[in-house]
Design an enzyme around this catalytic site. Structure first.
Site, short mmCIF file in Angstrom:
data_model
loop_
_atom_site.label_atom_id
_atom_site.label_comp_id
_atom_site.label_asym_id
_atom_site.label_seq_id
_atom_site.Cartn_x
_atom_site.Cartn_y
_atom_site.Cartn_z
N HIS A 27 -5.04 2.92 5.55
CA HIS A 27 -5.33 1.77 6.41
C HIS A 27 -4.92 2.03 7.85
O HIS A 27 -4.14 2.94 8.14
CB HIS A 27 -4.60 0.52 5.89
CG HIS A 27 -5.28 -0.11 4.72
ND1 HIS A 27 -5.11 0.35 3.43
CD2 HIS A 27 -6.15 -1.15 4.63
CE1 HIS A 27 -5.84 -0.38 2.60
NE2 HIS A 27 -6.48 -1.29 3.30
N LYS A 65 -1.27 -2.48 9.81
CA LYS A 65 -1.08 -3.19 8.54
C LYS A 65 0.41 -3.27 8.21
O LYS A 65 1.11 -2.25 8.24
CB LYS A 65 -1.85 -2.46 7.43
CG LYS A 65 -1.83 -3.18 6.09
CD LYS A 65 -2.83 -2.59 5.13
CE LYS A 65 -2.75 -3.20 3.75
NZ LYS A 65 -2.98 -4.65 3.75
#
Ligand SMILES: NC(=O)c1ccc[n+]([C@@H]2O[C@H](COP(=O)([O-])OP(=O)(O)OC[C@H]3O[C@@H](n4cnc5c(N)ncnc54)[C@H](O)[C@@H]3O)[C@@H](O)[C@H]2O)c1
Length: 256
Positions: free
Chosen positions: A140, A144
């Site tokens: 990601h 995040k």
């Protein structure tokens, strides 16, 4: 016209949900709230969508349930313990049958709104029973805040159910020494490795290994727009779900 409210409206996902709802002919963006805003305008909505943070979402969810609002939860962090907590909030620890249960709002927790990701999880669960090893790598963007991702945790849970139904024990692993975290987090017996890298959006590989072969199932969300068709399915479909808690888009996509 379905009246939609957004919690986390100023965030990356919340603002995109706002734009998407505004451009859908059958939806009306009735209320938007972010940190510091009153949630009261949300009371007039048919459905509220929460894209806030793992730290904020449970309090928002409790408020939505108390207000009798159908709620779509996109915020991540819903592992087994948190789902149990959400079930408690939704069902209020009371009778799950009868009139009280029927009038309960619908809460739909969706670890991943991307249709491709939902299919990736379905395919991974289908394949898991045929392979002695299964591990997950999730990758990601660097912004995040939680790891592992909700999608990877849900994939791990689905793989674990499939492996257990097939009578498979833990995968082979001869590791006896390791640095902390080198083998990733273990979710329901499945190793999950989290990469956080500038430039990425949301990606996942499910690696399955057997005798002389491997199968890799990979999904890439290249743009947050990939989540919007799933958000629309959830917003339009939540009223058709049974009262109480539902996890995942599978039933609304005809996959369950
Ligand atoms: N389910 C999915 O498919 C999916 C897809 C992408 C992101 N996510 C998750 O959605 C969440 C939001 O992601 P993002 O990238 O938009 O984050 P973000 O940080 O850009 O936005 C979050 C927003 O929520 C607001 N917020 C925080 N606490 C709040 C509260 N108590 N009430 C109202 N608003 C509040 C913040 O001010 C911010 O504007 C994260 O948990 C992320 O992991 C899920």
């Amino acid at each position: 016209m379905i009246k939609v409210g957004v919690l986390g409206a100023k965030g990356r996902m919340g603002s995109l949900v706002g734009q998407t709802v505004r451009s859908a002919a059958d939806l009306e963006l009735t209320a938007e709230a972010d940190v510091g805003d009153s949630r009261d305008p949300l009371r007039g909505c048919d459905v509220v969508v929460d894209f806030t943070s793992p730290a904020a979402v449970m309090e928002n969810l409790a408020w939505c349930v108390r207000s009798g609002l159908n709620t779509v939860v996109g915020t991540s962090g819903f592992d087994g313990a948190r789902l149990a907590e959400a079930a408690d909030v939704v069902h209020g620890g009371t009778d799950t049958t009868g009139a009280a249960a029927a009038s309960r709002p619908r809460v739909l927790v969706v670890p991943n709104f991307s249709v491709g990701a939902v299919l990736m999880m379905t395919f991974a669960a289908q394949a898991a029973r045929f392979f002695e090893s299964a591990e997950i790598v999730e990758l990601h963007h660097a912004g995040k805040v939680d790891a592992p991702s909700g999608t990877s945790a849900r994939t791990a849970a689905m793989i674990a159910v499939a492996r257990s139904a097939a009578g498979l024990g833990p995968g082979p692993d001869a590791t006896t020494t390791q640095l902390d975290g080198a083998r990733g987090a273990v979710v329901d017996g499945v190793h999950v490795h989290s990469v956080r890298l500038a430039g990425l959006v949301a990606h996942q590989e499910v690696l399955l290994g057997g005798h002389g072969e491997t199968l890799t199932i990979r999904h890439d969300s290249l743009d947050r727009a990939s989540f919007m068709p799933g958000v629309l399915v959830a917003v339009r479909g939540i009223a058709s779900l049974p009262p109480g808690l539902t996890v995942g888009l599978d039933s609304l996509l005809g996959l369950a």
